[in-house]
Design a protein around this motif. Structure first.
Motif, PDB file in Angstrom:
ATOM      1  N   UNK A  37       0.855  -1.182   0.000  1.00  0.00           N
ATOM      2  CA  UNK A  37       0.000   0.000   0.000  1.00  0.00           C
ATOM      3  C   UNK A  37       0.895   1.238   0.000  1.00  0.00           C
ATOM      4  N   UNK A  38       0.582   2.155  -0.864  1.00  0.00           N
ATOM      5  CA  UNK A  38       1.391   3.352  -1.032  1.00  0.00           C
ATOM      6  C   UNK A  38       0.506   4.565  -0.777  1.00  0.00           C
ATOM      7  N   UNK A  39       0.874   5.417   0.165  1.00  0.00           N
ATOM      8  CA  UNK A  39      -0.004   6.552   0.472  1.00  0.00           C
ATOM      9  C   UNK A  39      -0.110   7.513  -0.693  1.00  0.00           C
ATOM     10  N   UNK A  40      -1.338   8.006  -0.899  1.00  0.00           N
ATOM     11  CA  UNK A  40      -1.570   8.969  -1.955  1.00  0.00           C
ATOM     12  C   UNK A  40      -1.385  10.394  -1.459  1.00  0.00           C
ATOM     13  N   UNK A  41      -1.109  10.500  -0.161  1.00  0.00           N
ATOM     14  CA  UNK A  41      -0.800  11.810   0.409  1.00  0.00           C
ATOM     15  C   UNK A  41      -2.006  12.668   0.662  1.00  0.00           C
ATOM     16  N   UNK A  42      -3.156  12.029   0.688  1.00  0.00           N
ATOM     17  CA  UNK A  42      -4.363  12.833   0.882  1.00  0.00           C
ATOM     18  C   UNK A  42      -5.426  12.010   1.578  1.00  0.00           C
ATOM     19  N   UNK A  43      -5.959  12.552   2.661  1.00  0.00           N
ATOM     20  CA  UNK A  43      -7.102  11.934   3.334  1.00  0.00           C
ATOM     21  C   UNK A  43      -6.884  10.460   3.670  1.00  0.00           C
ATOM     22  N   UNK A  44      -5.657  10.097   4.043  1.00  0.00           N
ATOM     23  CA  UNK A  44      -5.347   8.707   4.404  1.00  0.00           C
ATOM     24  C   UNK A  44      -5.713   7.727   3.307  1.00  0.00           C
ATOM     25  N   UNK A  45      -5.604   8.157   2.080  1.00  0.00           N
ATOM     26  CA  UNK A  45      -5.949   7.292   0.965  1.00  0.00           C
ATOM     27  C   UNK A  45      -4.695   6.628   0.417  1.00  0.00           C
ATOM     28  N   UNK A  46      -4.868   5.419  -0.110  1.00  0.00           N
ATOM     29  CA  UNK A  46      -3.741   4.646  -0.594  1.00  0.00           C
ATOM     30  C   UNK A  46      -4.054   4.034  -1.939  1.00  0.00           C
ATOM     31  N   UNK A  47      -2.982   3.700  -2.663  1.00  0.00           N
ATOM     32  CA  UNK A  47      -3.117   2.855  -3.839  1.00  0.00           C
ATOM     33  C   UNK A  47      -2.222   1.655  -3.602  1.00  0.00           C
ATOM     34  N   UNK A  48      -2.327   0.664  -4.458  1.00  0.00           N
ATOM     35  CA  UNK A  48      -1.446  -0.488  -4.394  1.00  0.00           C
ATOM     36  C   UNK A  48      -0.377  -0.391  -5.468  1.00  0.00           C
ATOM     37  N   UNK A  49       0.865  -0.675  -5.062  1.00  0.00           N
ATOM     38  CA  UNK A  49       1.960  -0.803  -6.018  1.00  0.00           C
ATOM     39  C   UNK A  49       2.248  -2.284  -6.153  1.00  0.00           C
ATOM     40  N   UNK A  50       2.261  -2.773  -7.382  1.00  0.00           N
ATOM     41  CA  UNK A  50       2.420  -4.200  -7.638  1.00  0.00           C
ATOM     42  C   UNK A  50       3.813  -4.535  -8.145  1.00  0.00           C
ATOM     43  N   UNK A  51       4.247  -5.730  -7.821  1.00  0.00           N
ATOM     44  CA  UNK A  51       5.414  -6.297  -8.467  1.00  0.00           C
ATOM     45  C   UNK A  51       5.044  -6.743  -9.869  1.00  0.00           C
ATOM     46  N   UNK A  52       6.007  -7.268 -10.574  1.00  0.00           N
ATOM     47  CA  UNK A  52       5.809  -7.610 -11.988  1.00  0.00           C
ATOM     48  C   UNK A  52       5.040  -8.908 -12.189  1.00  0.00           C
ATOM     49  N   UNK A  53       4.796  -9.654 -11.125  1.00  0.00           N
ATOM     50  CA  UNK A  53       4.050 -10.895 -11.235  1.00  0.00           C
ATOM     51  C   UNK A  53       4.950 -12.087 -11.509  1.00  0.00           C
ATOM     52  N   UNK A  54       4.569 -13.219 -10.944  1.00  0.00           N
ATOM     53  CA  UNK A  54       5.295 -14.476 -11.161  1.00  0.00           C
ATOM     54  C   UNK A  54       4.298 -15.538 -11.597  1.00  0.00           C
ATOM     55  N   UNK A  55       4.543 -16.080 -12.777  1.00  0.00           N
ATOM     56  CA  UNK A  55       3.639 -17.123 -13.275  1.00  0.00           C
ATOM     57  C   UNK A  55       4.032 -18.458 -12.683  1.00  0.00           C
ATOM     58  N   UNK A  56       3.080 -19.163 -12.125  1.00  0.00           N
ATOM     59  CA  UNK A  56       3.288 -20.497 -11.566  1.00  0.00           C
ATOM     60  C   UNK A  56       2.551 -21.512 -12.428  1.00  0.00           C
ATOM     61  N   UNK A  57       3.273 -22.537 -12.826  1.00  0.00           N
ATOM     62  CA  UNK A  57       2.680 -23.633 -13.574  1.00  0.00           C
ATOM     63  C   UNK A  57       2.923 -24.911 -12.785  1.00  0.00           C
ATOM     64  N   UNK A  58       1.836 -25.577 -12.420  1.00  0.00           N
ATOM     65  CA  UNK A  58       1.940 -26.826 -11.672  1.00  0.00           C
ATOM     66  C   UNK A  58       1.531 -27.970 -12.576  1.00  0.00           C
ATOM     67  N   UNK A  59       2.431 -28.921 -12.725  1.00  0.00           N
ATOM     68  CA  UNK A  59       2.174 -30.075 -13.588  1.00  0.00           C
ATOM     69  C   UNK A  59       1.677 -31.266 -12.773  1.00  0.00           C
ATOM     70  N   UNK A  60       0.748 -32.026 -13.358  1.00  0.00           N
ATOM     71  CA  UNK A  60       0.218 -33.195 -12.622  1.00  0.00           C
ATOM     72  C   UNK A  60       1.313 -34.228 -12.343  1.00  0.00           C
TER      73      UNK A  60
END
Lengths: 114, 116
Positions: free
Chosen positions: B93-116
């Motif tokens: 959570x990253x503060x937007x600097x106003x009224x205690x409001x926040x946004x989310x900063x995301x990482x680039x994502x990790x793809x998981x593949x599970x094989x049977x």
């Protein structure tokens, strides 16, 4: 089902055109966020609205604009489209933008610019 | 500014294997930390969260502990299933600097593949 509805799900258009993406937040949520997901940039925050008022801007281009209406639905307008604008655009909503709050995401609008 | 770094994917595992997806963050203050999951063709959904140091978030067999000393929030699961195949995003959570409001900063994502 997150309760957030986005339309259209898919959109194909040409360079130079303008499109509008629509988002209906979850019932009761006052805050709407727009994110862009592209292969090379990941998930980028574009803009946030709270109860009709713009709260914050992120990496949103000047060709893009958004608004939140009195019924709390939001629209993201993309104009003078370029090939690089092709991406998945997500809308998310929350009751309030608090640090411990959860964002509820729609399924996204996939924009393809040809 | 605040940022999130997570391990590159894809991660390919056999069913019942142990999973770790690394996530580290840079932040001023004390953000809340999240793991979101994106299944194919769907939007992101919250998997778990932790709001302060040493908190452990857990859900559906997944766990992550907020480590302030190492600025990390690694995702783990003891025995993955084929149905866990998805893209996993670490976020803060990253503060937007106003009224205690926040946004989310995301990482680039990790793809998981599970094989049977």
């Amino acid at each position: 089902d997150s309760g957030v509805t986005q339309t259209p799900k898919h959109l194909i258009t040409a360079t130079g055109q303008r499109v509008t993406l629509r988002c209906s937040p979850r019932s009761g949520d006052l805050s709407v966020y727009w994110y862009q997901q592209s292969l090379d940039q990941g998930l980028q925050f574009l803009i946030q609205y709270y109860n009709g008022e713009e709260r914050a801007k992120g990496n949103i281009l000047e060709r893009f604009s958004a608004q939140q209406f009195p019924d709390l639905h939001s629209e993201l307008n993309l104009s003078s489209l370029e090939l690089g604008d092709s991406a998945l655009y997500f809308c998310a909503s929350s009751v309030e933008g608090t640090s411990t709050g959860e964002l509820f995401f729609g399924e996204g609008s996939r924009l393809t610019v040809l | 500014g605040n940022s999130v770094t997570q391990m590159e994917g894809p991660v390919t595992l056999s069913e019942e294997a142990f999973l770790t997806i690394n996530c580290t963050y840079t932040a001023t203050g004390y953000p809340s930390l999240f793991w979101y999951v994106q299944y194919p063709g769907e939007g992101l959904q919250l998997l778990l969260k932790a709001t302060k140091a040493d908190d452990k978030g857990s859900n559906k067999g997944f766990e992550a502990t907020y480590r302030k000393e190492t600025t990390s929030f690694h995702l783990e699961k003891g025995s993955v299933q084929v149905s866990d195949s998805a893209v996993y995003f670490c976020a803060l959570s990253d503060p937007l600097g106003r009224d205690s409001s926040y946004k989310l900063i995301f990482g680039s994502g990790t793809r998981l593949l599970v094989r049977p």
